[in-house]
Design an enzyme around this catalytic site. Structure first.
Site, PDB file in Angstrom:
ATOM      1  N   SER A   1      27.907  71.648  62.254  1.00 29.41           N
ATOM      2  CA  SER A   1      28.462  70.384  61.778  1.00 29.41           C
ATOM      3  C   SER A   1      28.185  69.251  62.742  1.00 29.41           C
ATOM      4  O   SER A   1      28.245  68.091  62.375  1.00 29.41           O
ATOM      5  CB  SER A   1      29.975  70.497  61.629  1.00 29.41           C
ATOM      6  OG  SER A   1      30.307  71.560  60.805  1.00 29.41           O
TER       7      SER A   1
ATOM      8  N   HIS B   1      22.366  71.252  56.997  1.00 25.60           N
ATOM      9  CA  HIS B   1      23.816  71.106  57.013  1.00 25.60           C
ATOM     10  C   HIS B   1      24.363  70.871  55.606  1.00 25.60           C
ATOM     11  O   HIS B   1      24.069  69.854  54.972  1.00 25.60           O
ATOM     12  CB  HIS B   1      24.203  69.936  57.937  1.00 25.60           C
ATOM     13  CG  HIS B   1      25.669  69.777  58.093  1.00 25.60           C
ATOM     14  ND1 HIS B   1      26.286  68.558  58.173  1.00 25.60           N
ATOM     15  CD2 HIS B   1      26.669  70.700  58.164  1.00 25.60           C
ATOM     16  CE1 HIS B   1      27.594  68.735  58.291  1.00 25.60           C
ATOM     17  NE2 HIS B   1      27.848  70.029  58.290  1.00 25.60           N
TER      18      HIS B   1
ATOM     19  N   GLU C   1      22.072  67.674  54.814  1.00 20.96           N
ATOM     20  CA  GLU C   1      21.460  66.929  55.920  1.00 20.96           C
ATOM     21  C   GLU C   1      20.427  67.847  56.571  1.00 20.96           C
ATOM     22  O   GLU C   1      20.750  68.966  56.976  1.00 20.96           O
ATOM     23  CB  GLU C   1      22.520  66.531  56.956  1.00 20.96           C
ATOM     24  CG  GLU C   1      23.425  65.399  56.483  1.00 20.96           C
ATOM     25  CD  GLU C   1      24.556  65.088  57.455  1.00 20.96           C
ATOM     26  OE1 GLU C   1      24.915  63.913  57.595  1.00 20.96           O
ATOM     27  OE2 GLU C   1      25.108  66.034  58.064  1.00 20.96           O
TER      28      GLU C   1
ATOM     29  N   ASN D   1      29.416  63.576  59.316  1.00 21.24           N
ATOM     30  CA  ASN D   1      30.561  63.903  60.171  1.00 21.24           C
ATOM     31  C   ASN D   1      30.839  62.822  61.209  1.00 21.24           C
ATOM     32  O   ASN D   1      31.982  62.641  61.634  1.00 21.24           O
ATOM     33  CB  ASN D   1      30.368  65.262  60.845  1.00 21.24           C
ATOM     34  CG  ASN D   1      30.652  66.395  59.875  1.00 21.24           C
ATOM     35  OD1 ASN D   1      31.357  66.207  58.883  1.00 21.24           O
ATOM     36  ND2 ASN D   1      30.098  67.564  60.137  1.00 21.24           N
TER      37      ASN D   1
HETATM   38  N1  CAA Z   1      33.674  76.655  45.203  1.00 17.78           N
HETATM   39  C1  CAA Z   1      32.938  76.485  44.089  1.00 17.78           C
HETATM   40  N2  CAA Z   1      33.204  75.534  43.173  1.00 17.78           N
HETATM   41  C2  CAA Z   1      34.274  74.758  43.374  1.00 17.78           C
HETATM   42  C3  CAA Z   1      35.091  74.881  44.505  1.00 17.78           C
HETATM   43  C4  CAA Z   1      34.760  75.886  45.433  1.00 17.78           C
HETATM   44  N3  CAA Z   1      35.479  76.080  46.544  1.00 17.78           N
HETATM   45  N4  CAA Z   1      36.079  73.943  44.438  1.00 17.78           N
HETATM   46  C5  CAA Z   1      35.870  73.247  43.316  1.00 17.78           C
HETATM   47  N5  CAA Z   1      34.787  73.733  42.679  1.00 17.78           N
HETATM   48  C6  CAA Z   1      34.180  73.229  41.456  1.00 17.78           C
HETATM   49  C7  CAA Z   1      35.060  73.502  40.275  1.00 17.78           C
HETATM   50  O1  CAA Z   1      34.796  74.776  39.723  1.00 17.78           O
HETATM   51  C8  CAA Z   1      34.644  72.384  39.342  1.00 17.78           C
HETATM   52  O2  CAA Z   1      33.413  72.705  38.717  1.00 17.78           O
HETATM   53  P1  CAA Z   1      33.106  72.248  37.203  1.00 17.78           P
HETATM   54  O3  CAA Z   1      33.217  70.756  37.193  1.00 17.78           O
HETATM   55  O4  CAA Z   1      31.713  72.738  36.984  1.00 17.78           O
HETATM   56  O5  CAA Z   1      34.133  72.929  36.372  1.00 17.78           O
HETATM   57  C9  CAA Z   1      34.356  71.204  40.289  1.00 17.78           C
HETATM   58  O6  CAA Z   1      34.092  71.794  41.543  1.00 17.78           O
HETATM   59  C10 CAA Z   1      35.523  70.280  40.409  1.00 17.78           C
HETATM   60  O7  CAA Z   1      36.645  71.031  40.843  1.00 17.78           O
HETATM   61  P2  CAA Z   1      38.149  70.803  40.366  1.00 17.78           P
HETATM   62  O8  CAA Z   1      38.153  70.164  39.002  1.00 17.78           O
HETATM   63  O9  CAA Z   1      38.929  72.035  40.573  1.00 17.78           O
HETATM   64  O10 CAA Z   1      38.717  69.847  41.456  1.00 17.78           O
HETATM   65  P3  CAA Z   1      38.355  68.373  41.803  1.00 17.78           P
HETATM   66  O11 CAA Z   1      37.792  67.610  40.662  1.00 17.78           O
HETATM   67  O12 CAA Z   1      39.596  67.908  42.451  1.00 17.78           O
HETATM   68  O13 CAA Z   1      37.190  68.517  42.894  1.00 17.78           O
HETATM   69  C11 CAA Z   1      36.384  68.757  45.075  1.00 17.78           C
HETATM   70  C12 CAA Z   1      37.351  69.278  44.043  1.00 17.78           C
HETATM   71  C13 CAA Z   1      34.955  68.964  44.600  1.00 17.78           C
HETATM   72  C14 CAA Z   1      36.623  69.572  46.343  1.00 17.78           C
HETATM   73  C15 CAA Z   1      36.653  67.223  45.296  1.00 17.78           C
HETATM   74  O14 CAA Z   1      38.001  67.031  45.582  1.00 17.78           O
HETATM   75  C16 CAA Z   1      35.827  66.632  46.406  1.00 17.78           C
HETATM   76  O15 CAA Z   1      34.678  66.242  46.214  1.00 17.78           O
HETATM   77  N6  CAA Z   1      36.431  66.519  47.611  1.00 17.78           N
HETATM   78  C17 CAA Z   1      35.755  66.010  48.797  1.00 17.78           C
HETATM   79  C18 CAA Z   1      35.184  67.174  49.553  1.00 17.78           C
HETATM   80  C19 CAA Z   1      34.456  66.739  50.805  1.00 17.78           C
HETATM   81  O16 CAA Z   1      34.581  65.642  51.311  1.00 17.78           O
HETATM   82  N7  CAA Z   1      33.654  67.662  51.347  1.00 17.78           N
HETATM   83  C20 CAA Z   1      32.930  67.421  52.571  1.00 17.78           C
HETATM   84  C21 CAA Z   1      33.749  67.804  53.750  1.00 17.78           C
HETATM   85  S1  CAA Z   1      32.842  67.597  55.251  1.00 17.78           S
HETATM   86  C22 CAA Z   1      31.946  68.990  55.396  1.00 17.78           C
HETATM   87  O17 CAA Z   1      32.053  69.912  54.674  1.00 17.78           O
HETATM   88  C23 CAA Z   1      30.967  69.002  56.496  1.00 17.78           C
HETATM   89  C24 CAA Z   1      31.428  69.592  57.750  1.00 17.78           C
HETATM   90  O18 CAA Z   1      30.568  69.932  58.554  1.00 17.78           O
HETATM   91  C25 CAA Z   1      32.813  69.665  58.121  1.00 17.78           C
END
Ligand code: CAA
Length: 490
Positions: free
Chosen positions: A121, A142, A154, A192
């Site tokens: 990350s 990434h 990335e 990040n």
């Molecule tokens: N695994 C697989 N699929 C998943 C999932 C998971 N853990 N969580 C959600 N999904 C899928 C669902 O199945 C759903 O798919 P469909 O549309 O095909 O049915 C879709 O994602 C949307 O999910 P939900 O309707 O349950 O929930 P939501 O609309 O609230 O979305 C979310 C959930 C996608 C997590 C959304 O809240 C989001 O985009 N959040 C931001 C996440 C983010 O910022 N991630 C980056 C973090 S930084 C990082 O990761 C880098 C690092 O190095 C730390």
């Protein structure tokens, strides 16, 4: 050529590794999943079965497709099984010593042509590459959590990466249905570096008591349109991972805003790591706190500040009596800068709150040190009647949403100004990596460069945080009368 990547090893099958394995398997590649011991391997298999099981239950996959995907993944505890892999991607914990040890082993085990990728990350890909005899074949790849959902990859090239390898890996990312953004090796890369500074800042504001956890989450979700509030997202990423990323950022930048907020250290030490441990800022079993529906008892309201006439008209329409501030039971000062100066000029300073309407859904309600709890309660009830979510906060410059948003936008300008990434790449990365409705430069244009510049000046004056001072480029664009920073794109 991306077509040469057919067999892929994934080392570490935690949340990210299992998600990455799923992404490769869904794209038709053969995947070898590696974990340190049988128990971890079983947990990794469980992640994959759970995730594809959910997709099946939601009608996104057929039983046959799911079986095909799972059939492409084999599981092992032996690195030696990666001997024929074309690419190995590492997704083990964010500890440099572990990564360096692993890459030394991978270098020994894997065929000379194999590409060794790290999903780190924030750690230095260059330092990881340097432990191998093939630094030219080592690269950062990434992914973002949840890996099957977030569209960004990335691709991180170092000064030693072979010419053309970043392009091949970017093609591979496209084959996986992802959008690559290729950048150099700096702590935190694009996402990040911007995201963790914002999340850590939210944690610091929580510690300072600016506003509560759920209120800050609601403010950023409903007010800024982010898919999750900062504390829900910290829990998703993992507080240990977030802490480590902040440490790495701080080590490189010495920017106090990157120094992990003490609350992160405390929660991590207490074993509250976020979703993966069941508890973090939020607890899994926590009941959703129903918002109390106080009925406002105030019959008479006064509104001060810019836009007071329009807002008074709305209140009248909702049945409230508009009166002079001196005779009002509730005084609303429309503002996003401290309002205590207004309060002290009133006969009843305890009856005044600051009010900042954010978007269509949120109203930040700032209590001064003089505001009575009853006044705040009445204001919250009134705003609910108007269909807005009240976000109670202290009377500080820019209240909550803008206090978090503007420094993030400023960081994006500084990143562009430093030559690290283009405006388009930064916007793409934040939209596809974090699910933001707009990239920082699109947001800057929407809010207006001058508004953001002035907000940053106010934040700097309040908190004296050096990195809140407007980026020189932002200042110059405002002075030059340039409306859109995106006009600078070649
Ligand atoms: N695994 C697989 N699929 C998943 C999932 C998971 N853990 N969580 C959600 N999904 C899928 C669902 O199945 C759903 O798919 P469909 O549309 O095909 O049915 C879709 O994602 C949307 O999910 P939900 O309707 O349950 O929930 P939501 O609309 O609230 O979305 C979310 C959930 C996608 C997590 C959304 O809240 C989001 O985009 N959040 C931001 C996440 C983010 O910022 N991630 C980056 C973090 S930084 C990082 O990761 C880098 C690092 O190095 C730390």
């Amino acid at each position: 050529m991306a077509g040469t990547f057919e067999t892929v090893g994934v080392v570490g099958l935690g949340t990210m590794g299992a998600g990455i394995a799923e992404v490769f398997a869904r794209a038709g590649l053969t995947v070898i999943g590696v974990e340190a011991d049988p128990a971890a391997l079983e947990r990794g298999r469980g992640h994959l079965e759970g995730s594809t099981g959910r997709a099946l239950a939601r009608g996104k996959l057929t039983e046959a497709e799911r079986a095909e995907i799972l059939g492409r993944v084999s599981f092992t505890t032996s690195l030696e099984d990666l001997a024929d892999a074309d690419l190995v991607i590492e997704a083990i914990p964010e500890v440099m010593d572990y990564k360096r040890a692993l890459f030394t082993d991978l270098d020994r085990v894997c065929k000379p042509s194999a590409v060794l990728a790290t999903n780190t990350s924030s750690l230095s890909v260059t330092a990881i590459a340097a432990t191998t005899t093939r630094p030219g074949r080592v690269i950062g790849m990434h992914f973002f959590n949840p890996a099957p959902v977030m569209k960004l990859v990335e691709v991180v090239r170092t000064v030693t990466t072979d010419d053309g390898l970043a392009g091949e890996v970017a093609d591979l990312a496209r084959r996986l249905g992802k959008t690559p953004v290729t950048v150099g090796d700096r702590a935190g890369f694009v996402v990040n570096r911007l995201l963790l500074a914002y999340l850590n800042h939210a944690a610091a504001l929580l510690e300072n008591g600016l506003a509560g956890r759920d209120d800050i989450d609601a403010a950023m979700k409903l007010g800024a349109g982010f898919p999750m509030g900062p504390f829900a997202l910290l829990d998703l990423i993992g507080l240990d991972t977030s802490y480590e990323i902040c440490e790495v950022l701080f080590r490189e930048t010495r920017d106090r805003r990157h120094a992990p907020a003490p609350i992160l250290r405390e929660l991590v030490t207490a074993g509250r790591l976020g979703r993966k441990s069941g508890e973090g800022f939020h607890c899994a079993e926590e009941p959703q706190s129903p918002s109390p529906h106080e009925k406002p008892s105030a019959a008479s309201v006064a509104v001060l500040g810019e836009g007071a006439e329009e807002f008074s008209a709305r209140l009248s329409g909702a049945g409230f009596k508009i009166v002079d501030p001196e005779g009002a039971e509730l005084v609303l000062a429309l503002s996003h800068t401290p309002v205590v100066e207004r309060a002290v000029r009133l006969p009843h300073p305890d009856r005044l709150v600051g009010l900042h309407l954010v978007g269509d859904q949120v109203a930040e309600v700032a209590s001064t040190v003089l505001t009575s709890p009853d006044t705040a309660r009445v204001a919250h009830g009134l705003l609910r009647i108007l269909g807005r979510t009240p976000v109670p906060c202290k009377d500080r410059a820019e209240f909550v949403v803008d206090a978090l948003l503007y420094p993030y936008l400023n960081d994006a300008v500084r990143m562009y100004e430093s030559g690290y990434a283009s405006i388009e790449d930064i916007d793409t990365a934040m939209k596809l990596g974090c699910g933001y409705p707009a990239g920082p430069f699109e947001t800057l244009d929407r809010l207006g460069l001058e508004t953001v510049r002035d907000g940053l000046r106010a934040l700097y004056a309040e908190y004296r945080e050096p990195s809140f001072a407007p980026a020189p480029l932002l200042d110059q664009l405002v002075t030059a009368g340039v409306r859109s920073i995106r006009d600078l794109t070649p």
